[in-house]
Design an enzyme around this catalytic site. Structure first.
Site, PDB file in Angstrom:
ATOM      1  N   TYR A 159     -16.151 -12.885  13.124  1.00 23.97           N
ATOM      2  CA  TYR A 159     -16.110 -13.219  14.550  1.00 23.97           C
ATOM      3  C   TYR A 159     -14.792 -13.891  14.908  1.00 23.97           C
ATOM      4  CZ  TYR A 159     -17.765 -14.836  19.114  1.00 23.97           C
ATOM      5  OH  TYR A 159     -17.918 -15.064  20.457  1.00 23.97           O
ATOM      6  N   LYS A 163     -11.920 -12.519  17.564  1.00 23.36           N
ATOM      7  CA  LYS A 163     -11.525 -13.274  18.747  1.00 23.36           C
ATOM      8  C   LYS A 163     -10.059 -13.708  18.683  1.00 23.36           C
ATOM      9  CE  LYS A 163     -15.302 -12.796  20.968  1.00 23.36           C
ATOM     10  NZ  LYS A 163     -15.340 -11.954  22.204  1.00 23.36           N
TER      11      LYS A 163
END
Length: 254
Positions: A159, A163
């Site tokens: 993740y 990002k």
């Protein structure tokens, strides 16, 4: 406190009358809050989600300002439909997913899913929107990032990677598209209370650990993120591009 009067020029900068906005992942949570607020600011909103029932409830609440598209943003069908728009002034590139796993145990299916949804689809949607906006000579793209695009975290290597990629994409797009009238920014929220985060935040120890990292000592609400999106979508942020607006209660200020 100064009196706020109708027609105040500063407040008018936040209005989006005559604008077309498209919000992906608009069925629930942050995306839904963004679609509603942009509609309240005067925009005609295209709300994109995979669940028809969610979009129907949005359309019932905003029959004159929100149109629902039941689409998978990773599909070629959606890309063709997006590319066929004649006008697009605001894109809220909101779709994303997360499957927390320890780094050494990350499964390839998890890696592939998150790369496809969080990076590849975000890139393709932004690219299609930018083509329309460049032809217009104006537009605002808001990529939904995360505080995890600025820091690292246990069990969130994939993740965080995706990002951080969105943050880099935002900066590069902003530099390239600025001369052509298109602004590109990111919004980077902390843990926001949504249907996706609810199972994690229902764990008292997890919630305590999260709050310990937030100097303001409170979880974010979807309205906090929507407010930031409206600012970046509007003329009020007219000289801002290539930035990441952190809605994190101070998490990344440590």
């Amino acid at each position: 406190m100064a009196e706020v009067r109708q027609g105040n020029t500063a407040l008018e900068h936040f209005m989006l009358r005559g604008k077309i906005a498209l919000v992906t992942g608009a069925g629930k949570g942050i995306g839904r809050a963004c679609a509603e607020l942009l509609a309240n600011a005067g925009a005609q909103v295209i709300a994109v989600a995979r669940t028809t029932a969610d979009l129907e409830s949005l359309a019932r609440a905003y029959p004159n300002s929100i149109e629902g598209w039941t689409e998978d943003v990773t599909s070629d069908q959606f890309m063709q439909r997006l590319g066929g728009l004649r006008q697009l002034d605001v894109l809220v590139n909101n779709v994303g997913t997360n499957r927390p796993q320890p780094f050494i145990d990350v499964e390839l299916v998890t890696l592939d899913l998150m790369l496809d949804v969080n990076i590849r689809s975000a890139f393709r949607v932004a690219q299609a929107a930018a083509r329309i906006m460049v032809n217009q000579g104006t537009g605002s793209i808001i990529n939904m990032s995360s505080q995890m695009g600025h820091v690292g975290a246990v069990n969130r290597t994939v993740y965080c990677m995706t990002k951080h990629a969105i943050e880099g994409l935002t900066k590069a797009m902003a530099v390239e598209l600025a001369p052509r009238g298109v602004r590109v920014n990111a919004v980077a929220p902390t843990f926001i209370e949504t249907p996706m985060t609810r199972p994690m935040l229902d764990d008292p120890q997890f919630q305590r650990n999260v709050l310990a990292q937030i100097p303001m000592n409170k979880l974010g609400q979807v309205e906090d993120v929507a407010n930031a999106v409206l600012f970046l979508a509007s003329a009020a942020s007219g000289l801002i591009t290539g930035d990441s607006l952190k809605v994190d209660g101070g998490w990344t200020a440590h």
